[in-house]
Design an enzyme around this catalytic site. Structure first.
Site, mmCIF file in Angstrom:
data_model
loop_
_atom_site.group_PDB
_atom_site.id
_atom_site.type_symbol
_atom_site.label_atom_id
_atom_site.label_comp_id
_atom_site.label_asym_id
_atom_site.label_seq_id
_atom_site.Cartn_x
_atom_site.Cartn_y
_atom_site.Cartn_z
ATOM 1 N N ARG A 46 1.843 0.724 -7.686
ATOM 2 C CA ARG A 46 1.405 0.303 -6.357
ATOM 3 C C ARG A 46 2.573 -0.363 -5.657
ATOM 4 O O ARG A 46 2.958 -1.481 -5.992
ATOM 5 C CB ARG A 46 0.225 -0.669 -6.448
ATOM 6 N N SER A 115 -11.476 1.573 -5.052
ATOM 7 C CA SER A 115 -11.718 0.140 -5.075
ATOM 8 C C SER A 115 -13.052 -0.178 -4.404
ATOM 9 O O SER A 115 -13.342 0.355 -3.323
ATOM 10 C CB SER A 115 -10.608 -0.616 -4.333
ATOM 11 N N LYS A 143 -3.003 -9.989 -4.034
ATOM 12 C CA LYS A 143 -3.722 -9.485 -2.859
ATOM 13 C C LYS A 143 -4.308 -10.689 -2.112
ATOM 14 O O LYS A 143 -5.510 -10.962 -2.187
ATOM 15 C CB LYS A 143 -4.827 -8.506 -3.267
#
Length: 211
Positions: A46, A115, A143
């Site tokens: 990611r 997600s 996040k």
């Protein structure tokens, strides 16, 4: 047959590691090998900061390490680059490509993960994705904009989800027991392995707890 093998591997997976292209500013190869030796089943790359060609180049040590250890390699958010990266699949969020669109791009033999961050998203997910990432369970600096959903989302996932799923978000060795008690059978982590003094040992401890 390739798709069947990938889904069979996914069904056995319990520990999922999410990493950027250069964890801690370093080449990822040693960290990947250590984590995979410790029992990581799935690795996601990611890194939203990289341009296309940079992401493809960065994926090579991920692809190579996962292949060497029999693990799955997933690319975040870029179904259009899955084939070039040699990934086993793609993971999309609620604001990324839809599961249907992602699957149309990557093909039936590759995996699509999704997600889910709220009870409504969990209810809407159904079985369209091959697996779900459920959370953020706890607040996490990886996040910062994600609102922690708490353990209730894990409990509902335990009772309602029929595809493989991984609790994610701020999970570490200090709180993992709470997540497992709430019903999680799979965990997705970043810092718990990436930032550990001994990533292999951290991964092995988590994998042992998962059974």
């Amino acid at each position: 047959m390739v798709g069947i093998a990938r889904r069979a591997r996914l069904a056995r997976s319990r520990l999922y590691l999410v990493l950027e292209a250069r964890p801690r500013g370093e080449d990822p190869s040693d960290l990947l090998d250590a984590a995979l030796r410790g029992g990581v089943d799935v690795v996601q790359l990611r890194d939203k900061e990289l341009a296309e060609d940079e992401l493809v180049a960065a994926s090579e040590p991920f692809r190579r390490a996962c292949a060497a250890h029999g693990a799955l390699f997933v690319l975040n958010d870029r179904p259009d680059l899955v084939q070039r990266c040699g990934a086993d699949g793609v993971h999309v969020g609620q604001s990324d490509a839809s599961v249907a669109d992602a699957r149309a791009i990557v093909g039936a033999d590759r995996l699509v993960g999704l997600s889910v961050t709220t009870l409504a998203e969990l209810a809407a997910a159904g079985t369209s994705a091959d697996y779900l990432g459920v959370g953020a369970v706890f607040d996490t600096p990886t996040k910062p904009d994600a609102q922690a959903s708490g353990l209730e989302l894990v409990r509902v996932a335990r009772d309602t989800v029929s595809v493989p799923w991984f609790a994610i978000g701020g999970i570490d060795l200090q709180n993992v027991a709470l997540v497992l008690e709430a019903g999680a059978e799979g965990l997705a982590v970043v810092r718990a392995i990436r930032d550990a003094a001994d990533p292999e040992s951290a991964a092995r401890t988590l994998r042992t707890l998962l059974g």
